[in-house]
Design a protein around this motif. Structure first.
Motif, PDB file in Angstrom:
ATOM      1  N   PRO A  46       9.665  63.229  94.878  1.00 53.44           N
ATOM      2  CA  PRO A  46      10.963  63.886  95.020  1.00 53.44           C
ATOM      3  C   PRO A  46      10.768  65.377  95.293  1.00 53.44           C
ATOM      4  CG  PRO A  46      10.566  63.309  92.729  1.00 53.44           C
ATOM      5  CD  PRO A  46       9.418  62.784  93.512  1.00 53.44           C
ATOM      6  N   LYS A  67       6.364  49.961  90.956  1.00 52.88           N
ATOM      7  CA  LYS A  67       6.445  48.800  90.059  1.00 52.88           C
ATOM      8  C   LYS A  67       5.931  49.128  88.665  1.00 52.88           C
ATOM      9  CE  LYS A  67       7.897  45.516  92.900  1.00 52.88           C
ATOM     10  NZ  LYS A  67       9.307  45.914  93.003  1.00 52.88           N
ATOM     11  N   ILE A 197       2.138  64.304  86.956  1.00 55.08           N
ATOM     12  CA  ILE A 197       2.628  62.946  87.163  1.00 55.08           C
ATOM     13  C   ILE A 197       3.134  62.841  88.586  1.00 55.08           C
ATOM     14  CG2 ILE A 197       4.345  61.231  86.472  1.00 55.08           C
ATOM     15  CD1 ILE A 197       4.211  62.285  83.700  1.00 55.08           C
ATOM     16  N   ALA A 199       4.930  60.305  91.232  1.00 53.87           N
ATOM     17  CA  ALA A 199       5.623  59.023  91.351  1.00 53.87           C
ATOM     18  C   ALA A 199       6.565  59.071  92.529  1.00 53.87           C
ATOM     19  CB  ALA A 199       6.393  58.721  90.076  1.00 53.87           C
ATOM     20  N   LYS A 201      10.016  58.717  94.592  1.00 52.25           N
ATOM     21  CA  LYS A 201      11.339  59.144  94.149  1.00 52.25           C
ATOM     22  C   LYS A 201      12.259  57.976  93.825  1.00 52.25           C
ATOM     23  CE  LYS A 201      12.722  60.305  98.850  1.00 52.25           C
ATOM     24  NZ  LYS A 201      13.120  61.440  99.673  1.00 52.25           N
ATOM     25  N   SER A 202      11.952  56.804  94.337  1.00 52.91           N
ATOM     26  CA  SER A 202      12.835  55.676  94.021  1.00 52.91           C
ATOM     27  C   SER A 202      12.302  54.819  92.873  1.00 52.91           C
ATOM     28  CB  SER A 202      13.055  54.829  95.265  1.00 52.91           C
ATOM     29  OG  SER A 202      11.831  54.276  95.654  1.00 52.91           O
ATOM     30  N   THR A 203      11.351  55.356  92.120  1.00 52.92           N
ATOM     31  CA  THR A 203      10.897  54.645  90.931  1.00 52.92           C
ATOM     32  C   THR A 203      11.989  54.749  89.868  1.00 52.92           C
ATOM     33  OG1 THR A 203       8.724  55.500  91.459  1.00 52.92           O
ATOM     34  CG2 THR A 203       8.961  54.452  89.331  1.00 52.92           C
ATOM     35  N   THR A 204      12.190  53.681  89.112  1.00 57.66           N
ATOM     36  CA  THR A 204      13.199  53.798  88.060  1.00 57.66           C
ATOM     37  C   THR A 204      12.616  54.572  86.879  1.00 57.66           C
ATOM     38  OG1 THR A 204      12.574  51.608  87.298  1.00 57.66           O
ATOM     39  CG2 THR A 204      14.536  51.761  88.655  1.00 57.66           C
ATOM     40  N   TYR A 205      13.489  55.227  86.150  1.00 56.08           N
ATOM     41  CA  TYR A 205      13.060  56.174  85.122  1.00 56.08           C
ATOM     42  C   TYR A 205      12.292  55.518  83.974  1.00 56.08           C
ATOM     43  CZ  TYR A 205      13.278  59.820  81.593  1.00 56.08           C
ATOM     44  OH  TYR A 205      12.957  60.725  80.633  1.00 56.08           O
ATOM     45  N   ASP A 206      12.599  54.246  83.667  1.00 58.15           N
ATOM     46  CA  ASP A 206      11.911  53.610  82.531  1.00 58.15           C
ATOM     47  C   ASP A 206      10.390  53.600  82.708  1.00 58.15           C
ATOM     48  OD1 ASP A 206      12.305  51.896  84.639  1.00 58.15           O
ATOM     49  OD2 ASP A 206      12.586  50.101  83.422  1.00 58.15           O
ATOM     50  N   LYS A 207       9.925  53.487  83.979  1.00 60.24           N
ATOM     51  CA  LYS A 207       8.472  53.431  84.227  1.00 60.24           C
ATOM     52  C   LYS A 207       7.831  54.791  83.996  1.00 60.24           C
ATOM     53  CE  LYS A 207       9.153  49.433  86.793  1.00 60.24           C
ATOM     54  NZ  LYS A 207      10.419  49.311  87.501  1.00 60.24           N
ATOM     55  N   GLN A 209       9.146  57.004  81.990  1.00 60.30           N
ATOM     56  CA  GLN A 209       9.340  57.308  80.579  1.00 60.30           C
ATOM     57  C   GLN A 209       8.196  56.760  79.725  1.00 60.30           C
ATOM     58  OE1 GLN A 209      12.898  55.743  78.799  1.00 60.30           O
ATOM     59  NE2 GLN A 209      13.199  57.600  77.605  1.00 60.30           N
ATOM     60  N   LEU A 225       5.295  67.685  87.014  1.00 57.40           N
ATOM     61  CA  LEU A 225       5.689  66.588  87.891  1.00 57.40           C
ATOM     62  C   LEU A 225       5.432  67.043  89.324  1.00 57.40           C
ATOM     63  CD1 LEU A 225       9.170  65.899  86.260  1.00 57.40           C
ATOM     64  CD2 LEU A 225       7.030  64.794  85.707  1.00 57.40           C
ATOM     65  N   MET A 226       4.790  66.195  90.082  1.00 57.67           N
ATOM     66  CA  MET A 226       4.505  66.581  91.463  1.00 57.67           C
ATOM     67  C   MET A 226       5.745  66.435  92.321  1.00 57.67           C
ATOM     68  SD  MET A 226       0.909  65.603  92.958  1.00 57.67           S
ATOM     69  CE  MET A 226      -0.595  65.979  92.098  1.00 57.67           C
TER      70      MET A 226
ATOM     71  N   GLN B  50       3.863  70.662  95.360  1.00 57.29           N
ATOM     72  CA  GLN B  50       4.299  71.631  94.362  1.00 57.29           C
ATOM     73  C   GLN B  50       4.408  70.886  93.032  1.00 57.29           C
ATOM     74  OE1 GLN B  50       5.068  74.523  96.210  1.00 57.29           O
ATOM     75  NE2 GLN B  50       4.549  73.244  97.931  1.00 57.29           N
ATOM     76  N   THR B  51       4.481  71.643  91.969  1.00 61.35           N
ATOM     77  CA  THR B  51       4.718  70.979  90.695  1.00 61.35           C
ATOM     78  C   THR B  51       5.876  71.631  89.967  1.00 61.35           C
ATOM     79  OG1 THR B  51       3.196  72.383  89.490  1.00 61.35           O
ATOM     80  CG2 THR B  51       2.317  70.336  90.349  1.00 61.35           C
ATOM     81  N   LEU B  52       6.498  70.814  89.162  1.00 62.37           N
ATOM     82  CA  LEU B  52       7.600  71.243  88.340  1.00 62.37           C
ATOM     83  C   LEU B  52       7.093  71.092  86.912  1.00 62.37           C
ATOM     84  CD1 LEU B  52      10.655  71.862  88.727  1.00 62.37           C
ATOM     85  CD2 LEU B  52      11.059  69.478  88.296  1.00 62.37           C
ATOM     86  N   PRO B  90      16.163  51.587  93.052  1.00 59.27           N
ATOM     87  CA  PRO B  90      17.495  52.182  92.948  1.00 59.27           C
ATOM     88  C   PRO B  90      18.152  52.300  94.327  1.00 59.27           C
ATOM     89  CG  PRO B  90      15.897  53.479  91.738  1.00 59.27           C
ATOM     90  CD  PRO B  90      15.126  52.489  92.545  1.00 59.27           C
ATOM     91  N   PRO B 195      17.475  53.611  81.828  1.00 61.92           N
ATOM     92  CA  PRO B 195      16.221  53.053  82.349  1.00 61.92           C
ATOM     93  C   PRO B 195      16.266  52.789  83.855  1.00 61.92           C
ATOM     94  CG  PRO B 195      16.827  51.945  80.331  1.00 61.92           C
ATOM     95  CD  PRO B 195      17.975  52.841  80.680  1.00 61.92           C
ATOM     96  N   ASN B 196      17.457  52.537  84.391  1.00 61.84           N
ATOM     97  CA  ASN B 196      17.550  52.246  85.819  1.00 61.84           C
ATOM     98  C   ASN B 196      17.623  53.485  86.690  1.00 61.84           C
ATOM     99  OD1 ASN B 196      17.545  49.588  85.271  1.00 61.84           O
ATOM    100  ND2 ASN B 196      19.748  49.282  85.540  1.00 61.84           N
ATOM    101  N   ALA B 197      17.800  54.630  86.091  1.00 58.18           N
ATOM    102  CA  ALA B 197      18.001  55.840  86.881  1.00 58.18           C
ATOM    103  C   ALA B 197      16.793  56.114  87.766  1.00 58.18           C
ATOM    104  CB  ALA B 197      18.242  57.028  85.963  1.00 58.18           C
ATOM    105  N   TYR B 199      13.923  58.162  89.517  1.00 61.99           N
ATOM    106  CA  TYR B 199      13.102  59.311  89.123  1.00 61.99           C
ATOM    107  C   TYR B 199      13.551  60.557  89.869  1.00 61.99           C
ATOM    108  CZ  TYR B 199       8.687  62.000  89.000  1.00 61.99           C
ATOM    109  OH  TYR B 199       7.742  62.961  88.861  1.00 61.99           O
ATOM    110  N   GLU B 200      13.983  60.335  91.103  1.00 58.13           N
ATOM    111  CA  GLU B 200      14.468  61.439  91.922  1.00 58.13           C
ATOM    112  C   GLU B 200      15.600  62.207  91.225  1.00 58.13           C
ATOM    113  OE1 GLU B 200      16.258  60.164  95.537  1.00 58.13           O
ATOM    114  OE2 GLU B 200      15.904  62.076  96.524  1.00 58.13           O
TER     115      GLU B 200
END
Lengths: 234, 245
Positions: A46, A67, A197, A199, A201-207, A209, A225-226, B50-52, B90, B195-197, B199-200
């Motif tokens: 992202p 995944k 980390i 990942a 951008k369309s990875t779900t947050y639970d993974k 987390q 976060l990269m 870049q990194t955050l 998503p 959990p479904n959100a 990462y973006e």
């Protein structure tokens, strides 16, 4: 008489100038480039406005596939004593020793296997299968940790374990990296630059987390976060 | 250019030496170079990532009394959610937020009649003006941003210090001071992702904190009451809330 003499024109073009230009371009690309590292999954990170660059040395990259497979890559110091290869060789030895102790196993690696591991940029197999994985050929190894070809086995096993007396494999790896003989890596991890980390951008947050929770459990609660660069207008 | 004229002068000499021209054909050389360039172009990364940087609190159990309670008036809770398809990817991202606390009825249930939650979007600037969620953050963090903008002007005009590097470091230090100035009204943002959100969205939310100079934010787990509110807003009747925690 009457014959028209056709003047033969040479079609030779002088390529010297062209050659000069290409050599210049080539030099430019050779000097500015860093090679793409081979990764089991290609991810599109992202974007953010943050302009902090990823450090080039003493960095642990945790790659999370869409995944949820987790891979680790370790980059050593510029100093040759703590080069990537030396660090990885040290890492695998301490990881295997720790794993044998915690899970009462008896895995031993040959020198050839250790040196193969030292040359591998990114890894992601369970420690129990590590030995067999390192004995495979380069191509087979890549296929083995490719989540699209081997979704069951690819990735370092990870769970929500919070009991550090019986760490999961991800925790064993991370702790071993932290305890490497290179003092700089401990420093960068403490400052929050050492762990990145990566990942999609369309990875779900639970993974993500799960990984974050594990890092938090190990008190490595500063990390980065990269991201790719964007402007505030996007 | 690549011709070497080796011919002697052809005027007076007795033996008329022929003018010889060594012409080297550079075409294969160019071909090879082009191939090499193509190789380097394809195999390299020009842009470095870049990194955050984020820091999370430790997982250790904190005593109830020691916990910093967020002042109700300062809190903004941001909730991130996404629809996912059958592959778990998503498809559409949602952003909800509410200010302050969740209103409860007398028996401790969520008071849906007073649902404070609203739907918003993360939007980029348009002609330099903030839109969407960013506008809300900027309104809440107005005092800090005003001071930062004044400082930024000075930094641009290099008024902070004589040299470029010193100018930058003074700017960084002062900006940090302003962001953490407790005399100003600053919001506390609580980012909660389902959990479904995607990462973006999480990264975008963290990024907004940087853009809007918000120094106090945290990532938290979504609570039961949050999902009740969210479901109510989405129009899904209560009872079908997805399992959590």
């Amino acid at each position: 008489m009457g014959k028209v003499k056709i003047k033969r024109k040479s079609t030779l073009i002088d390529m010297t100038a062209m050659s000069d230009v290409t050599v210049l371009l080539l030099t430019f690309f050779m000097l500015t480039s860093t090679f793409l590292q081979k990764e089991p999954v290609t991810v599109i990170t992202p974007s953010s406005v943050s302009e902090i660059k990823v450090p080039t040395a003493n960095l642990v990259t945790v790659l999370v596939s869409p995944k949820g497979n987790v891979f680790i890559s370790l980059t050593g110091d510029k100093d040759s004593t703590y080069s990537s290869e030396n660090m990885r060789a040290e890492l695998i030895k301490s990881v295997v020793a720790e794993y044998n102790k915690v899970y009462n196993k008896n895995i031993s690696l040959t020198a050839a296997e250790v040196s193969t591991f030292a040359k591998t940029n990114m890894f992601g197999v369970s420690i129990a299968e590590l030995k067999g994985w390192l004995d495979l050929s380069q191509e087979q190894r890549d296929a083995y940790i490719d989540p699209s070809k081997n979704p069951e086995k690819a990735g370092i096993p990870i769970d929500m374990n919070q009991d550090l007396s019986k760490p999961n494999e991800f925790q064993i790896w991370m702790r071993a990296i932290y305890n490497l003989s290179n003092p700089n890596i401990e420093g960068t991890i403490k400052r929050g630059e050492g762990i990145a980390i990566k990942a999609d951008k369309s990875t779900t947050y639970d993974k993500i987390q799960v990984v974050m929770d594990n890092l938090q459990t190990m008190k490595m609660n500063k990390f980065s976060l990269m991201t790719a660069l964007k402007t505030e207008d996007e | 250019m690549a011709q070497i004229d080796t011919g002697g002068d052809s005027g007076k000499g007795k033996s008329h030496q022929k003018k010889m021209s060594i012409h080297v054909d550079f075409t294969p050389m160019v071909d090879m170079n082009m191939l090499l360039i193509t190789f380097f172009m394809l195999c390299t990364t020009m842009i470095k990532s870049q990194t955050l940087q984020i820091s999370l609190p430790t997982n250790e159990k904190v005593e109830k009394e020691q916990q910093n309670k967020v002042k109700q008036s300062e809190a903004i809770t941001v909730i991130l959610d996404s629809d996912i398809d059958e592959n778990g990817t998503p498809t559409k991202n949602y952003l909800y937020y509410y200010e302050g606390m969740i209103p409860l009825t007398e028996d401790g249930q969520v008071d849906l009649a007073l649902n404070p939650m609203k739907e918003e979007q993360f939007l980029g600037n348009e002609n330099g003006a903030a839109r969407g969620m960013r506008k809300i953050f900027q309104d809440r963090n107005k005092q800090v941003l005003e001071k930062i903008n004044v400082l930024k002007e000075q930094w641009k005009n290099k008024e902070l210090a004589s040299t470029e590097a010193a100018n930058d470091s003074v700017y960084q230090a002062r900006a940090k001071e302003i962001r953490n100035d407790s005399n100003l009204t600053r919001p506390v943002v609580i980012i909660k992702a389902t959990p479904n959100a995607a990462y973006e969205s999480v990264v975008t939310a963290l990024d907004e904190m940087q853009i809007n100079s918000i120094s106090r934010y945290q990532i938290d787990r979504i609570s039961h009451n949050d999902s009740v509110l969210m479901m109510a807003l989405k129009g899904i009747p209560y009872g079908q809330t997805p399992a959590e925690e």
